[in-house]
Design a protein around this motif. Structure first.
Motif, PDB file in Angstrom:
ATOM      1  N   GLY A 162      -5.239  16.413   3.860  1.00 27.96           N
ATOM      2  CA  GLY A 162      -3.920  16.882   3.486  1.00 27.96           C
ATOM      3  C   GLY A 162      -2.938  15.740   3.290  1.00 27.96           C
ATOM      4  O   GLY A 162      -3.314  14.562   3.247  1.00 27.96           O
ATOM      5  N   HIS A 163      -1.673  16.101   3.178  1.00 27.42           N
ATOM      6  CA  HIS A 163      -0.621  15.121   2.908  1.00 27.42           C
ATOM      7  C   HIS A 163      -0.539  14.056   3.997  1.00 27.42           C
ATOM      8  O   HIS A 163      -0.254  12.897   3.706  1.00 27.42           O
ATOM      9  N   TRP A 164      -0.814  14.431   5.243  1.00 29.33           N
ATOM     10  CA  TRP A 164      -0.681  13.494   6.359  1.00 29.33           C
ATOM     11  C   TRP A 164      -2.034  12.870   6.701  1.00 29.33           C
ATOM     12  O   TRP A 164      -2.476  12.846   7.843  1.00 29.33           O
ATOM     13  N   PHE A 165      -2.684  12.315   5.694  1.00 31.02           N
ATOM     14  CA  PHE A 165      -4.038  11.815   5.896  1.00 31.02           C
ATOM     15  C   PHE A 165      -4.135  10.572   6.790  1.00 31.02           C
ATOM     16  O   PHE A 165      -5.228  10.285   7.290  1.00 31.02           O
ATOM     17  N   PRO A 166      -3.059   9.805   7.063  1.00 32.47           N
ATOM     18  CA  PRO A 166      -3.202   8.759   8.093  1.00 32.47           C
ATOM     19  C   PRO A 166      -3.570   9.336   9.453  1.00 32.47           C
ATOM     20  O   PRO A 166      -4.184   8.651  10.279  1.00 32.47           O
ATOM     21  N   SER A 210       0.851  -1.195   0.000  1.00 30.87           N
ATOM     22  CA  SER A 210       0.000   0.000   0.000  1.00 30.87           C
ATOM     23  C   SER A 210       0.883   1.240   0.000  1.00 30.87           C
ATOM     24  O   SER A 210       1.683   1.433   0.921  1.00 30.87           O
ATOM     25  N   LEU A 211       0.727   2.069  -1.032  1.00 28.78           N
ATOM     26  CA  LEU A 211       1.524   3.281  -1.192  1.00 28.78           C
ATOM     27  C   LEU A 211       0.652   4.487  -0.903  1.00 28.78           C
ATOM     28  O   LEU A 211      -0.322   4.738  -1.610  1.00 28.78           O
ATOM     29  N   LEU A 212       1.000   5.247   0.131  1.00 29.94           N
ATOM     30  CA  LEU A 212       0.227   6.412   0.532  1.00 29.94           C
ATOM     31  C   LEU A 212       0.982   7.685   0.142  1.00 29.94           C
ATOM     32  O   LEU A 212       2.145   7.862   0.536  1.00 29.94           O
ATOM     33  N   MET A 230      -1.867  -1.113  -3.894  1.00 25.02           N
ATOM     34  CA  MET A 230      -2.885  -0.078  -3.768  1.00 25.02           C
ATOM     35  C   MET A 230      -2.198   1.263  -3.610  1.00 25.02           C
ATOM     36  O   MET A 230      -1.291   1.412  -2.789  1.00 25.02           O
ATOM     37  N   GLY A 231      -2.628   2.245  -4.393  1.00 26.17           N
ATOM     38  CA  GLY A 231      -2.131   3.602  -4.257  1.00 26.17           C
ATOM     39  C   GLY A 231      -3.228   4.502  -3.718  1.00 26.17           C
ATOM     40  O   GLY A 231      -4.368   4.435  -4.181  1.00 26.17           O
ATOM     41  N   VAL A 232      -2.880   5.348  -2.739  1.00 26.39           N
ATOM     42  CA  VAL A 232      -3.867   6.240  -2.115  1.00 26.39           C
ATOM     43  C   VAL A 232      -3.304   7.659  -2.123  1.00 26.39           C
ATOM     44  O   VAL A 232      -2.198   7.900  -1.637  1.00 26.39           O
ATOM     45  N   TRP A 233      -4.080   8.578  -2.659  1.00 26.36           N
ATOM     46  CA  TRP A 233      -3.686   9.996  -2.735  1.00 26.36           C
ATOM     47  C   TRP A 233      -4.796  10.841  -2.118  1.00 26.36           C
ATOM     48  O   TRP A 233      -5.978  10.493  -2.193  1.00 26.36           O
ATOM     49  N   THR A 270       1.999  22.883   7.731  1.00 25.01           N
ATOM     50  CA  THR A 270       0.755  23.567   8.107  1.00 25.01           C
ATOM     51  C   THR A 270      -0.389  22.599   8.350  1.00 25.01           C
ATOM     52  O   THR A 270      -1.164  22.756   9.296  1.00 25.01           O
ATOM     53  N   GLU A 271      -0.520  21.577   7.498  1.00 21.69           N
ATOM     54  CA  GLU A 271      -1.637  20.638   7.626  1.00 21.69           C
ATOM     55  C   GLU A 271      -1.315  19.442   8.525  1.00 21.69           C
ATOM     56  O   GLU A 271      -2.148  18.548   8.669  1.00 21.69           O
ATOM     57  N   HIS A 272      -0.121  19.402   9.086  1.00 26.11           N
ATOM     58  CA  HIS A 272       0.269  18.257   9.910  1.00 26.11           C
ATOM     59  C   HIS A 272      -0.367  18.361  11.297  1.00 26.11           C
ATOM     60  O   HIS A 272      -0.091  19.315  12.021  1.00 26.11           O
TER      61      HIS A 272
END
Length: 275
Positions: A252-256, A117-119, A217-220, A167-169
Protein backbone atom coordinates in the motif's frame (compact mmCIF):
# COMPACT_ATOMS: atom_id res chain seq x y z
CA UNK A 1 15.85 14.14 20.95
CA UNK A 2 14.48 17.69 20.83
CA UNK A 3 16.29 20.19 18.61
CA UNK A 4 15.56 23.89 18.99
CA UNK A 5 15.70 25.79 15.70
CA UNK A 6 15.13 29.48 15.04
CA UNK A 7 11.35 29.14 14.62
CA UNK A 8 10.38 25.74 16.04
CA UNK A 9 11.53 22.83 18.14
CA UNK A 10 11.51 19.50 16.33
CA UNK A 11 11.35 15.94 17.59
CA UNK A 12 14.25 14.21 15.82
CA UNK A 13 15.60 10.66 15.82
CA UNK A 14 19.37 10.65 15.20
CA UNK A 15 21.32 7.40 15.32
CA UNK A 16 24.20 5.43 13.82
CA UNK A 17 27.57 6.41 12.39
CA UNK A 18 28.75 6.94 8.83
CA UNK A 19 27.41 8.76 5.76
CA UNK A 20 24.23 10.65 6.63
CA UNK A 21 20.74 9.77 5.39
CA UNK A 22 18.01 12.37 5.92
CA UNK A 23 14.58 10.67 6.10
CA UNK A 24 11.53 12.92 5.60
CA UNK A 25 8.02 11.63 6.38
CA UNK A 26 4.69 12.81 4.96
CA UNK A 27 1.04 13.19 6.02
CA UNK A 28 -0.04 12.33 8.67
CA UNK A 29 3.07 10.60 10.00
CA UNK A 30 6.11 11.29 12.16
CA UNK A 31 9.68 10.02 12.19
CA UNK A 32 8.29 6.67 13.39
CA UNK A 33 7.42 5.93 9.76
CA UNK A 34 11.12 5.19 9.24
CA UNK A 35 11.83 2.91 12.18
CA UNK A 36 12.50 -0.17 10.03
CA UNK A 37 14.74 1.79 7.67
CA UNK A 38 16.65 3.38 10.55
CA UNK A 39 17.57 0.00 12.04
CA UNK A 40 18.70 -1.40 8.68
CA UNK A 41 20.63 1.69 7.64
CA UNK A 42 22.40 1.96 10.98
CA UNK A 43 23.39 -1.70 10.76
CA UNK A 44 24.78 -1.09 7.26
CA UNK A 45 27.01 1.77 8.43
CA UNK A 46 24.88 4.87 7.89
CA UNK A 47 23.95 7.70 10.25
CA UNK A 48 20.24 8.48 10.05
CA UNK A 49 18.53 11.80 10.75
CA UNK A 50 14.75 11.40 10.92
CA UNK A 51 12.89 14.58 11.95
CA UNK A 52 9.22 14.96 12.67
CA UNK A 53 8.16 17.97 10.61
CA UNK A 54 6.65 21.07 12.21
CA UNK A 55 2.93 20.55 12.76
CA UNK A 56 3.21 16.77 13.12
CA UNK A 57 3.64 14.36 16.03
CA UNK A 58 5.66 15.76 18.91
CA UNK A 59 7.15 18.72 17.02
CA UNK A 60 5.99 22.29 17.53
CA UNK A 61 2.84 23.62 15.90
CA UNK A 62 3.51 27.33 15.26
CA UNK A 63 0.68 29.82 14.96
CA UNK A 64 0.21 31.94 11.86
CA UNK A 65 -2.12 29.98 9.59
CA UNK A 66 -1.25 27.87 6.57
CA UNK A 67 1.77 29.96 5.53
CA UNK A 68 3.56 28.85 8.70
CA UNK A 69 3.49 25.34 7.18
CA UNK A 70 4.46 26.12 3.60
CA UNK A 71 6.84 23.47 2.20
CA UNK A 72 9.53 26.16 2.04
CA UNK A 73 9.28 26.45 5.84
CA UNK A 74 9.96 22.71 6.16
CA UNK A 75 12.91 22.99 3.79
CA UNK A 76 14.31 25.79 5.91
CA UNK A 77 13.81 23.82 9.12
CA UNK A 78 15.63 20.76 7.77
CA UNK A 79 18.55 22.71 6.34
CA UNK A 80 18.92 24.45 9.71
CA UNK A 81 18.71 21.07 11.45
CA UNK A 82 21.51 19.70 9.26
CA UNK A 83 23.61 22.75 10.07
CA UNK A 84 23.06 22.22 13.81
CA UNK A 85 24.16 18.60 13.38
CA UNK A 86 27.17 19.72 11.28
CA UNK A 87 26.10 17.62 8.30
CA UNK A 88 27.54 18.57 4.91
CA UNK A 89 26.66 15.95 2.27
CA UNK A 90 23.82 13.49 2.69
CA UNK A 91 21.50 11.00 1.01
CA UNK A 92 17.92 12.27 0.92
CA UNK A 93 14.77 10.14 1.19
CA UNK A 94 11.18 11.38 1.25
CA UNK A 95 7.79 9.69 1.40
CA UNK A 96 4.45 11.31 0.50
CA UNK A 97 4.70 15.03 1.43
CA UNK A 98 8.24 14.28 2.57
CA UNK A 99 9.05 13.64 -1.08
CA UNK A 100 7.91 17.16 -1.96
CA UNK A 101 10.00 18.62 0.87
CA UNK A 102 12.98 16.51 -0.21
CA UNK A 103 12.67 17.84 -3.75
CA UNK A 104 12.75 21.36 -2.34
CA UNK A 105 15.93 20.57 -0.42
CA UNK A 106 17.54 19.11 -3.55
CA UNK A 107 16.72 22.31 -5.45
CA UNK A 108 18.15 24.45 -2.63
CA UNK A 109 21.46 22.60 -2.11
CA UNK A 110 22.02 20.17 -5.02
CA UNK A 111 25.78 20.10 -4.47
CA UNK A 112 25.25 18.56 -1.01
CA UNK A 113 22.82 15.80 -2.06
CA UNK A 114 24.51 12.43 -2.73
CA UNK A 115 21.23 10.89 -3.91
CA UNK A 116 17.51 11.61 -3.85
CA UNK A 117 14.96 8.84 -3.27
CA UNK A 118 11.29 9.70 -3.85
CA UNK A 119 8.78 7.28 -2.35
CA UNK A 120 5.14 7.40 -3.59
CA UNK A 121 5.19 11.05 -4.71
CA UNK A 122 7.12 12.11 -7.80
CA UNK A 123 7.57 15.41 -9.63
CA UNK A 124 4.47 17.63 -9.69
CA UNK A 125 4.68 17.98 -13.47
CA UNK A 126 4.38 14.20 -13.89
CA UNK A 127 1.46 14.22 -11.43
CA UNK A 128 -0.36 16.77 -13.61
CA UNK A 129 0.43 14.97 -16.86
CA UNK A 130 -1.49 11.86 -15.78
CA UNK A 131 -4.65 13.95 -16.00
CA UNK A 132 -8.12 12.78 -14.99
CA UNK A 133 -6.98 9.39 -13.68
CA UNK A 134 -4.87 11.12 -11.03
CA UNK A 135 -7.48 13.78 -10.30
CA UNK A 136 -9.99 11.10 -9.33
CA UNK A 137 -7.56 9.64 -6.80
CA UNK A 138 -6.69 13.09 -5.45
CA UNK A 139 -10.23 14.16 -4.50
CA UNK A 140 -9.23 14.49 -0.85
CA UNK A 141 -6.65 17.19 -1.67
CA UNK A 142 -9.47 19.51 -2.68
CA UNK A 143 -11.43 18.63 0.46
CA UNK A 144 -8.36 19.43 2.57
CA UNK A 145 -8.39 23.00 1.23
CA UNK A 146 -11.62 23.75 3.14
CA UNK A 147 -10.86 24.94 6.70
CA UNK A 148 -13.26 23.52 9.23
CA UNK A 149 -15.06 21.34 6.68
CA UNK A 150 -12.07 19.00 6.25
CA UNK A 151 -11.45 18.83 9.99
CA UNK A 152 -15.11 17.99 10.68
CA UNK A 153 -15.19 15.28 8.01
CA UNK A 154 -11.97 13.65 9.22
CA UNK A 155 -12.89 13.82 12.94
CA UNK A 156 -16.54 12.78 12.73
CA UNK A 157 -17.46 9.51 14.48
CA UNK A 158 -14.07 9.17 16.16
CA UNK A 159 -12.04 9.96 13.03
CA UNK A 160 -13.98 7.59 10.80
CA UNK A 161 -13.07 9.55 7.67
CA UNK A 162 -9.38 9.52 8.47
CA UNK A 163 -9.52 5.87 9.48
CA UNK A 164 -10.91 5.03 6.05
CA UNK A 165 -8.04 6.89 4.39
CA UNK A 166 -5.56 5.05 6.62
CA UNK A 167 -7.02 1.58 6.01
CA UNK A 168 -3.69 0.21 4.78
CA UNK A 169 -1.57 2.08 7.34
CA UNK A 170 0.02 -0.43 9.77
CA UNK A 171 0.16 2.26 12.49
CA UNK A 172 -3.21 3.92 11.91
CA UNK A 173 -4.24 4.16 15.57
CA UNK A 174 -0.86 5.50 16.68
CA UNK A 175 -0.96 8.11 13.90
CA UNK A 176 -4.48 9.27 14.79
CA UNK A 177 -3.82 9.66 18.52
CA UNK A 178 -1.67 12.85 18.39
CA UNK A 179 -4.17 14.43 15.98
CA UNK A 180 -6.69 14.57 18.83
CA UNK A 181 -4.75 17.41 20.47
CA UNK A 182 -6.22 20.92 19.99
CA UNK A 183 -4.97 22.41 16.73
CA UNK A 184 -3.06 19.29 15.67
CA UNK A 185 -5.26 18.23 12.77
CA UNK A 186 -5.37 21.74 11.32
CA UNK A 187 -1.59 22.04 11.61
CA UNK A 188 -1.14 18.77 9.72
CA UNK A 189 -3.61 19.82 7.00
CA UNK A 190 -1.93 23.20 6.55
CA UNK A 191 0.86 21.72 4.45
CA UNK A 192 -1.78 20.98 1.79
CA UNK A 193 -3.37 24.40 2.14
CA UNK A 194 -0.08 26.26 1.79
CA UNK A 195 1.70 23.94 -0.63
CA UNK A 196 -0.96 22.50 -2.93
CA UNK A 197 -3.94 24.82 -3.37
CA UNK A 198 -6.18 23.85 -6.28
CA UNK A 199 -4.60 26.37 -8.65
CA UNK A 200 -1.20 24.74 -8.12
CA UNK A 201 -2.35 21.12 -8.33
CA UNK A 202 -3.77 21.27 -11.83
CA UNK A 203 -2.42 24.45 -13.47
CA UNK A 204 -0.59 23.30 -16.62
CA UNK A 205 0.61 26.82 -17.36
CA UNK A 206 2.60 27.03 -14.10
CA UNK A 207 6.26 26.31 -15.00
CA UNK A 208 8.00 23.66 -12.94
CA UNK A 209 11.78 23.21 -13.16
CA UNK A 210 13.22 19.71 -13.47
CA UNK A 211 14.93 18.14 -10.51
CA UNK A 212 18.60 19.14 -10.37
CA UNK A 213 21.47 17.00 -11.60
CA UNK A 214 21.57 14.55 -8.69
CA UNK A 215 20.92 10.79 -8.89
CA UNK A 216 17.18 10.24 -8.42
CA UNK A 217 15.28 7.03 -7.64
CA UNK A 218 11.49 6.90 -7.73
CA UNK A 219 9.61 4.10 -5.96
CA UNK A 220 5.87 3.44 -6.31
CA UNK A 221 3.76 0.67 -4.76
CA UNK A 222 1.11 -1.22 -6.70
CA UNK A 223 -1.50 -0.93 -3.92
CA UNK A 224 -1.34 2.87 -3.62
CA UNK A 225 -4.92 4.20 -3.56
CA UNK A 226 -3.87 7.83 -3.87
CA UNK A 227 -1.26 7.99 -6.63
CA UNK A 228 -1.05 6.54 -10.12
CA UNK A 229 2.02 4.74 -11.40
CA UNK A 230 2.35 7.35 -14.14
CA UNK A 231 2.78 10.13 -11.60
CA UNK A 232 5.99 8.45 -10.45
CA UNK A 233 7.19 6.68 -13.60
CA UNK A 234 6.72 9.91 -15.56
CA UNK A 235 9.03 11.75 -13.17
CA UNK A 236 11.96 10.45 -15.19
CA UNK A 237 11.14 13.05 -17.85
CA UNK A 238 11.63 15.80 -15.26
CA UNK A 239 15.07 15.02 -13.84
CA UNK A 240 18.35 16.56 -14.98
CA UNK A 241 20.48 13.75 -13.55
CA UNK A 242 20.27 9.96 -13.64
CA UNK A 243 16.93 8.24 -13.06
CA UNK A 244 15.98 4.85 -11.63
CA UNK A 245 12.41 3.62 -11.27
CA UNK A 246 11.25 0.76 -9.03
CA UNK A 247 7.86 -0.84 -8.27
CA UNK A 248 7.03 -2.47 -4.95
CA UNK A 249 4.47 -5.19 -5.55
CA UNK A 250 1.49 -5.95 -3.29
CA UNK A 251 2.09 -3.00 -0.99
CA UNK A 252 0.00 0.00 0.00
CA UNK A 253 0.85 3.68 0.19
CA UNK A 254 2.84 3.24 3.42
CA UNK A 255 5.19 0.63 2.03
CA UNK A 256 8.20 1.69 4.20
CA UNK A 257 6.19 0.05 6.97
CA UNK A 258 4.52 -2.90 5.23
CA UNK A 259 7.43 -3.85 2.91
CA UNK A 260 10.47 -2.74 4.92
CA UNK A 261 12.89 -5.37 3.62
CA UNK A 262 12.18 -4.38 0.03
CA UNK A 263 12.54 -0.67 0.76
CA UNK A 264 15.72 -1.21 2.76
CA UNK A 265 17.28 -3.21 -0.06
CA UNK A 266 16.42 -0.59 -2.67
CA UNK A 267 17.81 2.25 -0.56
CA UNK A 268 21.03 0.45 0.31
CA UNK A 269 21.73 -0.50 -3.29
CA UNK A 270 21.05 3.06 -4.45
CA UNK A 271 23.26 4.60 -1.75
CA UNK A 272 26.10 2.19 -2.53
CA UNK A 273 26.00 3.14 -6.20
CA UNK A 274 26.03 6.85 -5.31
CA UNK A 275 28.43 6.88 -2.36
Amino acid sequence: MRVRLSEVELDVEVSGEGPVVLLVHGFPDSHLLWRHQIAALNAAGYRTVAPTLRGFGGSDRPEGGPEAYHPAKHVGDLLELLARLEVDRFHLVGHDWGSGVAQGIAHAVPDRVRSLSLLSVGHLAAYREVGWEQRKLSWYMLLFQLPGVAEEWLRRDDFAGLREMLTEHPDAEAVIEPLRAPGALTAALNIYRAGLPAEVQFAPELPLPPLPAVPVMGVWSTGDRFLTEGSMAGTGAHVAGSWRYERVEEAGHWFPLDRPETVNGLLLSFFEKNA
